[in-house]
Design a protein around this motif. Sequence first.
Motif, short mmCIF file in Angstrom:
data_model
loop_
_atom_site.label_atom_id
_atom_site.label_comp_id
_atom_site.label_asym_id
_atom_site.label_seq_id
_atom_site.Cartn_x
_atom_site.Cartn_y
_atom_site.Cartn_z
N HIS A 199 0.76 -1.16 -0.18
CA HIS A 199 0.09 0.29 -0.14
C HIS A 199 0.83 1.17 -0.07
CE1 HIS A 199 0.90 -1.05 4.16
NE2 HIS A 199 1.09 0.34 4.47
N ALA A 259 2.78 4.54 -0.77
CA ALA A 259 2.46 5.48 -1.68
C ALA A 259 3.82 6.05 -2.34
CB ALA A 259 1.81 6.68 -1.33
N GLY A 297 10.12 6.23 3.74
CA GLY A 297 11.47 5.59 4.03
C GLY A 297 11.23 4.98 5.68
N HIS A 343 7.66 7.83 13.05
CA HIS A 343 6.86 6.71 12.54
C HIS A 343 7.70 5.63 12.11
CE1 HIS A 343 2.85 5.34 11.83
NE2 HIS A 343 2.33 6.49 11.73
N SER A 370 4.24 0.66 12.97
CA SER A 370 3.07 0.14 12.06
C SER A 370 2.99 -1.37 12.32
CB SER A 370 3.80 0.37 10.64
OG SER A 370 3.74 1.57 10.34
N ARG A 420 2.70 -6.18 4.05
CA ARG A 420 3.98 -5.58 4.14
C ARG A 420 5.19 -6.41 3.56
NH1 ARG A 420 5.25 -0.74 7.05
NH2 ARG A 420 3.35 0.28 7.20
N GLN A 437 -0.08 1.37 15.33
CA GLN A 437 -0.89 1.53 14.28
C GLN A 437 -0.95 0.35 13.31
OE1 GLN A 437 -1.16 5.49 11.55
NE2 GLN A 437 -0.34 3.88 10.25
N LEU A 469 -3.00 -0.52 10.04
CA LEU A 469 -3.88 -0.38 8.92
C LEU A 469 -4.54 -1.66 8.30
CD1 LEU A 469 -1.54 1.96 6.68
CD2 LEU A 469 -3.34 2.81 8.22
N HIS A 475 -6.00 4.60 3.25
CA HIS A 475 -6.54 5.85 2.77
C HIS A 475 -6.02 6.02 1.71
CE1 HIS A 475 -3.59 7.06 5.77
NE2 HIS A 475 -3.21 7.93 4.90
N VAL A 520 -5.20 3.34 -3.69
CA VAL A 520 -4.88 2.13 -2.75
C VAL A 520 -6.40 1.69 -2.78
CG1 VAL A 520 -4.81 1.43 -0.61
CG2 VAL A 520 -3.44 3.35 -1.00
C1 LIG Z 1 5.30 6.21 4.69
S1 LIG Z 1 5.44 5.33 6.24
C2 LIG Z 1 6.94 5.91 6.93
C3 LIG Z 1 7.21 5.15 8.16
C4 LIG Z 1 7.51 3.67 8.16
N1 LIG Z 1 8.47 3.42 7.09
C5 LIG Z 1 6.32 2.98 8.34
O1 LIG Z 1 5.97 2.17 7.61
O2 LIG Z 1 5.61 3.25 9.45
C6 LIG Z 1 4.22 6.08 7.34
C7 LIG Z 1 3.15 5.71 7.51
O3 LIG Z 1 2.33 6.00 6.29
C8 LIG Z 1 1.57 4.79 6.00
N2 LIG Z 1 1.12 4.92 4.50
C9 LIG Z 1 2.26 4.67 3.62
N3 LIG Z 1 1.28 4.55 2.15
C10 LIG Z 1 0.06 4.66 2.75
C11 LIG Z 1 -1.32 4.65 2.03
N4 LIG Z 1 -1.06 4.61 0.55
N5 LIG Z 1 -2.13 4.88 2.70
C12 LIG Z 1 -2.30 4.87 4.10
N6 LIG Z 1 -0.98 4.97 4.96
C13 LIG Z 1 0.11 4.73 4.07
C14 LIG Z 1 2.48 3.81 6.57
O4 LIG Z 1 1.45 2.43 6.82
C15 LIG Z 1 2.95 4.28 7.77
O5 LIG Z 1 2.00 4.30 8.77
#
Ligand SMILES: C[S@@+](CC[C@H](N)C(=O)[O-])C[C@H]1O[C@@H](n2cnc3c(N)ncnc32)[C@H](O)[C@@H]1O
Length: 280
Positions: A19, A21, A63, A88, A115, A128, A154, A156, A188, A196
């Motif tokens: 998921h 982005a 990252g 995070h 996460s 993941r 957290q 998702l 989201h 997504v």
């Molecule tokens: C981009 S990550 C960076 C921190 C770390 N790598 C992680 O995965 O927690 C920050 C948060 O964005 C969430 N995330 C990334 N892409 C997403 C998406 N398309 N929709 C919802 N949450 C997203 C991840 O699950 C994470 O909770």
Amino acid sequence: MIKRVNLEITNSCNLLCKHCADDRRREVHFMDPVVAKVLLENLKADCLSSNIPLPEVRLFLSGEPLRNNKFVNFLHITNDLGYKTLVHTNGTLISRRLAKKIGKVKHHNLTISVSLDGGDEETYKQMRGLDFFNKVSAGIVLLCEHANCNVVVQCLLEKQVYLHAKELIERKYKSYFPSAKVYVRPLHNWNKKDSVEGSTKLSYGTVCDFLMHDLVIYSDLRVGLCCACLNGEHCFGHILQDWHGSIFDAYNDPNRDSLREAMKQQSHVACCANCERYGR
Ligand SMILES: C[S@@+](CC[C@H](N)C(=O)[O-])C[C@H]1O[C@@H](n2cnc3c(N)ncnc32)[C@H](O)[C@@H]1O
Ligand code: SF4
Ligand code: SF4
């Protein structure tokens, strides 16, 4: 008023979540804590002279922040300067040694959010890509025991799973991690419509809190639009070259101000036109 600053201490990542982005088109960089210190010192001076509260510092964007081997230095910097701090992490790199090092910072206001998506081993792996549910769970326990900070878990979930399993998973995680806060959320879209599959489709159409109050600095020190832009979609300049290291000036730049004004007027904002949060 600026309320949150994302410092992406690295965009390097050890996972390829289904998921996520981030499409990995950006070069990988690691932010130097010396640069972060200067930026945050300048910001503190500007906030004090303007008589506004210090914003929260978020030591991540895309990252995996724990891939920056100077991670703990960043915690010392935000603590010494008095910033509320949020991290995070995907949690895969938490060891007892690291949790204890974090604990030794004795940060006055640190939250580490981990996460742990999917709710169980199998779904975690689907989302993941790797079989790290138990490893990450063990890392969360280590943080709770040693890191002297607020710990958030957290989770998702795909929208359909979220609708029927949210409370069940919340209860389960609460029993695994009694001292942590647990958030179970549906996937989201962030700033791409339908990016997504199965995500919630909210259309707020009102002013976006991210544009109004956040500033994002990528690991290569470019300034971005908001925390929904993991690919550097809209860059305004370079924090050192264009604003001489002033986060305050970057945030108050007339180019950004004009976007905020347009949004307040409910006018077309090109960089937000495809985003579910605004969409005009
Ligand atoms: C981009 S990550 C960076 C921190 C770390 N790598 C992680 O995965 O927690 C920050 C948060 O964005 C969430 N995330 C990334 N892409 C997403 C998406 N398309 N929709 C919802 N949450 C997203 C991840 O699950 C994470 O909770
Ligand atoms: S969600 Fe986090 S861990 Fe997963 S690929 Fe994106 S940045 Fe990496
Ligand atoms: S509306 Fe604009 S500023 Fe807000 S999240 Fe979407 S792209 Fe970012």
